[in-house]
Design an enzyme around this catalytic site. Sequence first.
Site: not given
Ligand code: ASP
Length: 295
Positions: A164, A215-216
Amino acid sequence: MPIALIVHGGAGAIAPQRQAAARQGCAAAARIGWEVLRQGHSAMEAVMAAVVALEDDPTFNAGTGAVLTAAGHAELDAGIMDGATLGVGAVAGVRRIQNPILLAQAVLASPQVLLLGEGAEALAATQGIPFIDPMHFVQSYQRMPSQPLPADASGLDHEGKHGTVGAVALDAAGHIVAAASTGGYLGKPEGRVGDTPIAGAGFYAEDGVGGIACTGDGEAFIRMQVARRVAEALGRGMDAQAAASQVINVVQTRIGGTGGLIVIDATGRVGFARSTVNMSYAYFTEGLSAPVVGI
Ligand code: ASP
């Protein structure tokens, strides 16, 4: 006013063979955005340039590099917030858009805040925003080294592709913009939407306060209103780094959510934090001739 710009390329356990590309991609996007700011252009233009560069880099799970859902196609989400107007534009579940952040910016200019799927794509058609053949995502996935779709790929420490992307900038006029773009996570259920297109969760910007991009674990970041929580900490006078670390820590201890975020406060101080093994990032502040890059 000092200027500042920070980008990230996603949190998770980034495989050693992917780390150089993630660092380089973040550094390149930070240079592009910084040059825009340095030439006296707006935080909006700088953030857009940086996020488009990250979406165009197949290293990252956003734009052209987006991963597939369990049903075998890509569904992309993106969002942007203008700290000057508190305007928000976001799209979720688009399948045929090359740069979802361009479409999010088109939504920002519309009376709406968040458009889904085909409705969002209809707006893209009226705005001349480039479409991409959905088969592109399937073919890039097939070219990746053998990667069976995991039954549950929601944990960030599995070997699935991360990436992301996000960017925050503060311009010379004191305006702050934050943006985020993602393909979600590999093998996500069809129709699933995480924090990335949700203002206050995956991103937030407010002039005089700061800008945040996350992100997460998207579900955890929505439940804890992560970006807004960081903004509130900044509003109470906490500095950018302390706010980033404190909120990432609270999300993990309170509900077990992991991930990372980047932040710039109203005075141009930069912060970032992660509870995952890695998060690629790069930033510029006044006086730096090269970006600070890390993973
Ligand atoms: N936050 C993003 C989502 O939940 C995924 C990520 O940041 O890895 O879609």
